[in-house]
Every structure is written in C-alpha cells, then in structure tokens.
Design a protein around this motif. Structure first.
Motif, PDB file in Angstrom:
ATOM      1  N   THR A 107       0.870  -1.167   0.000  1.00 27.68           N
ATOM      2  CA  THR A 107       0.000   0.000   0.000  1.00 27.68           C
ATOM      3  C   THR A 107       0.914   1.226   0.000  1.00 27.68           C
ATOM      4  OG1 THR A 107      -1.726  -1.123   1.260  1.00 27.68           O
ATOM      5  CG2 THR A 107      -1.790   1.268   1.207  1.00 27.68           C
ATOM      6  N   TRP A 108       0.702   2.134  -0.938  1.00 28.62           N
ATOM      7  CA  TRP A 108       1.579   3.297  -1.074  1.00 28.62           C
ATOM      8  C   TRP A 108       0.893   4.571  -0.605  1.00 28.62           C
ATOM      9  CZ3 TRP A 108       6.443   2.290  -1.759  1.00 28.62           C
ATOM     10  CH2 TRP A 108       6.849   1.178  -2.515  1.00 28.62           C
ATOM     11  N   TYR A 109       1.670   5.457  -0.018  1.00 28.25           N
ATOM     12  CA  TYR A 109       1.196   6.780   0.376  1.00 28.25           C
ATOM     13  C   TYR A 109       2.208   7.806  -0.108  1.00 28.25           C
ATOM     14  CZ  TYR A 109      -1.209   3.724   3.690  1.00 28.25           C
ATOM     15  OH  TYR A 109      -1.929   2.718   4.266  1.00 28.25           O
ATOM     16  N   GLY A 110       1.776   8.717  -0.959  1.00 27.56           N
ATOM     17  CA  GLY A 110       2.670   9.745  -1.440  1.00 27.56           C
ATOM     18  C   GLY A 110       2.547   9.948  -2.921  1.00 27.56           C
ATOM     19  N   GLU A 111       3.375  10.805  -3.450  1.00 30.71           N
ATOM     20  CA  GLU A 111       3.349  11.134  -4.871  1.00 30.71           C
ATOM     21  C   GLU A 111       4.570  10.526  -5.536  1.00 30.71           C
ATOM     22  OE1 GLU A 111       3.150  15.073  -7.780  1.00 30.71           O
ATOM     23  OE2 GLU A 111       2.971  15.272  -5.610  1.00 30.71           O
ATOM     24  N   LEU A 112       4.351   9.819  -6.632  1.00 25.82           N
ATOM     25  CA  LEU A 112       5.456   9.195  -7.350  1.00 25.82           C
ATOM     26  C   LEU A 112       6.078  10.216  -8.296  1.00 25.82           C
ATOM     27  CD1 LEU A 112       4.087   5.632  -8.059  1.00 25.82           C
ATOM     28  CD2 LEU A 112       5.901   6.299  -6.495  1.00 25.82           C
ATOM     29  N   THR A 113       7.026  10.962  -7.759  1.00 30.23           N
ATOM     30  CA  THR A 113       7.701  11.983  -8.539  1.00 30.23           C
ATOM     31  C   THR A 113       9.088  12.210  -7.975  1.00 30.23           C
ATOM     32  OG1 THR A 113       7.460  14.216  -9.469  1.00 30.23           O
ATOM     33  CG2 THR A 113       6.881  13.939  -7.147  1.00 30.23           C
ATOM     34  N   ALA A 121      16.229  11.687  -9.618  1.00 27.86           N
ATOM     35  CA  ALA A 121      16.094  10.235  -9.533  1.00 27.86           C
ATOM     36  C   ALA A 121      15.631   9.652 -10.868  1.00 27.86           C
ATOM     37  CB  ALA A 121      15.094   9.866  -8.444  1.00 27.86           C
ATOM     38  N   ALA A 122      16.114   8.450 -11.166  1.00 26.03           N
ATOM     39  CA  ALA A 122      15.667   7.745 -12.377  1.00 26.03           C
ATOM     40  C   ALA A 122      14.152   7.570 -12.335  1.00 26.03           C
ATOM     41  CB  ALA A 122      16.361   6.395 -12.474  1.00 26.03           C
ATOM     42  N   LEU A 123      13.514   7.715 -13.474  1.00 23.97           N
ATOM     43  CA  LEU A 123      12.052   7.645 -13.514  1.00 23.97           C
ATOM     44  C   LEU A 123      11.534   6.223 -13.344  1.00 23.97           C
ATOM     45  CD1 LEU A 123      11.255  10.207 -16.355  1.00 23.97           C
ATOM     46  CD2 LEU A 123      11.560  10.584 -13.895  1.00 23.97           C
ATOM     47  N   ASN A 124      12.333   5.243 -13.658  1.00 19.22           N
ATOM     48  CA  ASN A 124      11.932   3.847 -13.477  1.00 19.22           C
ATOM     49  C   ASN A 124      12.623   3.279 -12.251  1.00 19.22           C
ATOM     50  OD1 ASN A 124      10.325   3.723 -15.871  1.00 19.22           O
ATOM     51  ND2 ASN A 124      12.194   3.611 -17.075  1.00 19.22           N
ATOM     52  N   GLN A 125      11.830   2.930 -11.248  1.00 20.91           N
ATOM     53  CA  GLN A 125      12.339   2.420  -9.982  1.00 20.91           C
ATOM     54  C   GLN A 125      11.794   1.005  -9.759  1.00 20.91           C
ATOM     55  OE1 GLN A 125      14.351   4.047  -7.717  1.00 20.91           O
ATOM     56  NE2 GLN A 125      14.506   5.898  -8.969  1.00 20.91           N
ATOM     57  N   THR A 149       8.019 -10.787  -4.935  1.00 17.92           N
ATOM     58  CA  THR A 149       7.214 -10.019  -5.871  1.00 17.92           C
ATOM     59  C   THR A 149       7.959  -8.764  -6.300  1.00 17.92           C
ATOM     60  OG1 THR A 149       5.189 -10.769  -4.760  1.00 17.92           O
ATOM     61  CG2 THR A 149       5.002  -8.867  -6.246  1.00 17.92           C
ATOM     62  N   PRO A 150       8.354  -8.656  -7.572  1.00 22.28           N
ATOM     63  CA  PRO A 150       8.990  -7.421  -8.042  1.00 22.28           C
ATOM     64  C   PRO A 150       7.940  -6.322  -8.218  1.00 22.28           C
ATOM     65  CG  PRO A 150       8.772  -8.978  -9.843  1.00 22.28           C
ATOM     66  CD  PRO A 150       8.286  -9.691  -8.611  1.00 22.28           C
ATOM     67  N   ILE A 151       8.281  -5.118  -7.821  1.00 18.31           N
ATOM     68  CA  ILE A 151       7.393  -3.970  -7.946  1.00 18.31           C
ATOM     69  C   ILE A 151       8.083  -2.936  -8.831  1.00 18.31           C
ATOM     70  CG2 ILE A 151       6.121  -2.159  -6.736  1.00 18.31           C
ATOM     71  CD1 ILE A 151       5.177  -4.926  -5.964  1.00 18.31           C
ATOM     72  N   ASN A 152       7.395  -2.478  -9.863  1.00 15.28           N
ATOM     73  CA  ASN A 152       7.920  -1.442 -10.743  1.00 15.28           C
ATOM     74  C   ASN A 152       7.176  -0.135 -10.496  1.00 15.28           C
ATOM     75  OD1 ASN A 152       9.691  -3.245 -12.219  1.00 15.28           O
ATOM     76  ND2 ASN A 152       7.826  -4.079 -13.153  1.00 15.28           N
ATOM     77  N   LEU A 153       7.926   0.927 -10.267  1.00 16.89           N
ATOM     78  CA  LEU A 153       7.347   2.238 -10.039  1.00 16.89           C
ATOM     79  C   LEU A 153       7.823   3.189 -11.125  1.00 16.89           C
ATOM     80  CD1 LEU A 153       8.010   2.625  -6.193  1.00 16.89           C
ATOM     81  CD2 LEU A 153       5.970   1.712  -7.306  1.00 16.89           C
ATOM     82  N   THR A 154       6.917   4.038 -11.628  1.00 16.48           N
ATOM     83  CA  THR A 154       7.279   5.036 -12.621  1.00 16.48           C
ATOM     84  C   THR A 154       7.078   6.420 -12.030  1.00 16.48           C
ATOM     85  OG1 THR A 154       6.604   3.573 -14.423  1.00 16.48           O
ATOM     86  CG2 THR A 154       6.860   5.917 -14.940  1.00 16.48           C
ATOM     87  N   LEU A 155       8.167   7.160 -11.874  1.00 18.74           N
ATOM     88  CA  LEU A 155       8.093   8.509 -11.326  1.00 18.74           C
ATOM     89  C   LEU A 155       7.790   9.518 -12.422  1.00 18.74           C
ATOM     90  CD1 LEU A 155      11.269   8.600  -9.016  1.00 18.74           C
ATOM     91  CD2 LEU A 155       9.024   7.577  -8.556  1.00 18.74           C
TER      92      LEU A 155
END
Length: 282
Positions: free
Chosen positions: A33-39, A77-81, A92-98
């Motif tokens: 569960t995420w809280y915050g802005e992906l940027t 920061a790199a946009l792909n995390q 479980t791999p998790i991919n985040l896009t900033l």
C-alpha cells in the motif's frame, strides 16, 4: 498517525502511477500500500505485511512492527524504480514510474570570476563541515515521527524552492535542495515533527547556524542560516517546539529559513510533504 489499510489493494487507489496504461495498472494488485506522490524529490511511505521484507537498490529496508517503510527519491532520480517484496518464499517485483519534474533555472552571465571561485581555505573548511553534517544524517533510529502530518516550521514568504539552480557564466552551481521561508531575523522556528537533535552548529561556513533532527527510519530535517539555536545535540524535541530563530548567518543574502528534508543522503522536497498526509489519513 496513519490510518491502517488492507495491504493488497490496487495501487492506483492510493497514488497516481503509470504502469504502461491506466487500465492495466488499475487491475494490477501489489503487496504494497503506497502513500505519497510518485515523482522526483518525493518521500514515499509504503506498507506491507509485517513479516515481509522489502529490498530496494540491493538493500533490505527497515520495516516497522505495523509493516511501514520509507523510500525517498532525489531531485534527479531515475524515472523507473524497482523494488522487491519478499513474503516467505514468495518474491514479488514492484515497478514504479516517477513523474519527471521541471525546475527553475536561472542563467547569469558576466559574473566576475573571483565572485564564483571560492577561496581554497574556505573550501577546506566547508569540506570538513560537510563531513560532520554527513555523519549527523547517518542516524537510523526506529522513531516514527514522520508518520504525523507535518507542521510548517516558520511563518513567512516562500522565497526559494527545491530543485532550482543557477548557472554563472554558463557553469552550473549546485541545485537548491530546500525550501526558503523569508522572515525577519528572530522569527521563531518550530519543529515540524518530533525527533532527536543530531547536529547543532552555530556557525558553519555556508549554512551558518545549522540544526539536524532525526525523525526515524532515516528521515531527517535540516534548518540553515539560524541566528539562534534553542536546542542541543541529544535533545528530544516535540512537534511544534521552538528549536531556533530565523537569521542570515553563513552565506546568506538576507534573513530566511532554509529547511530541508532527507531520507538518508537523498535530498527531498519539503513542499511535497503536506500533499502526503491527506492521502494517509483518509
């Protein structure tokens, strides 16, 4: 404190994020569960099952008894995390896009070289002081003060923003990593969160009167150019407690508070913090 949520939920119900397409992302479930802005520049709080492990950039992150952990993304920061959540034998791999941010850039030409070239003795002093600041940021306590909605540390006009940068005669200077609040000398500065003081220096070369406060899980805040320090190293302070006064000490052109937020050595944007807590408290 944060309200508790069911851990396995669609990621887009908590934060805005892109996984190739909105439709695909809306259907995708994640053990976080995420809280915050992906940027870029953001502090991100995650929650997993308490017995899980989270691995980010090859490092196992500290997780609270309730399953909370923290990640911070720097200015560029790199946009792909990517990270990995381990639950027993399941990984479980998790991919985040900033989202990419645009920063304020000023270009100044015709500046005398002696103005932009520091004295070697000043450079030597500044390097020694920077090492002291770095050590103060290495605290890794299990405090969770950052889970409380943040309080503004001082009243005044926002005169400088995170990420801005100046070029003198075409040469880039270091970006600005804090939020500047212009206010008269002597204006009270208050702790935005509770915490423990890890650095209290009245006269550093660049930053003048400087405080660093640990808030747990590698989250710390810094206060620069203070005219007065009201706390000492080792003091435990409460949210809203006076910690110092605004000044123009160090390399400052006028009285203001430059306050900063770090996750370890990652410099984050204080202006994004108020946007975090409406999400986590609803």
């Amino acid at each position: 404190m944060l309200n508790r949520f069911k851990v396995i939920i669609p990621l887009l119900s908590i934060v805005s994020i892109a996984f190739g397409s909105a439709a695909k992302a809306a259907q995708e479930e994640t053990p976080v569960t995420w809280y915050g802005e992906l940027t870029q520049g953001a502090l991100l709080i995650g929650q997993v099952e308490p017995n899980s492990e989270v691995v980010y950039q090859g490092e196992r992150l500290d997780i609270s008894d309730d399953g909370y952990f923290v990640i911070g993304f720097g200015r560029d920061a790199a946009l792909n995390q990517t990270l990995e959540v381990v639950e027993g034998s399941e990984k479980t791999p998790i991919n985040l896009t900033l989202s990419k941010r645009e920063y304020k850039i000023d270009r100044v030409e015709g500046v005398p070289q002696k103005t932009v070239t520091p004295d070697p003795e000043q450079v030597k002093r500044a390097k020694a002081e920077a090492a002291k600041v770095w050590r103060a940021r290495q605290t890794d306590s299990k405090r969770m003060d950052f889970m409380t909605p943040v309080r503004k540390p001082a009243e005044g006009r926002i005169s400088g923003v995170y990420g801005s940068q100046r070029f003198y005669n075409g040469e880039p200077r270091r970006p600005h990593y804090g939020e500047d609040i212009a206010a008269p000398t002597g204006t009270p500065v208050y702790a935005p969160w509770s915490g423990v003081v890890t650095l209290a220096e009245p006269d550093l070369f660049y930053s003048g009167g400087t405080l660093i406060i640990d808030h747990g899980y590698r989250v710390n805040t810094t206060y620069l150019h203070l005219s007065k320090l009201s706390v000492e190293v080792g003091d435990t302070i409460q949210q809203g407690e006076k910690i110092g006064e605004v000044g123009a000490s160090g390399r400052a052109t006028g009285p203001h508070l430059d306050w900063r937020v770090n996750w370890g050595n990652e410099r984050l944007d204080p202006a994004l913090l108020p946007q975090l807590y409406p999400l986590v408290n609803n």
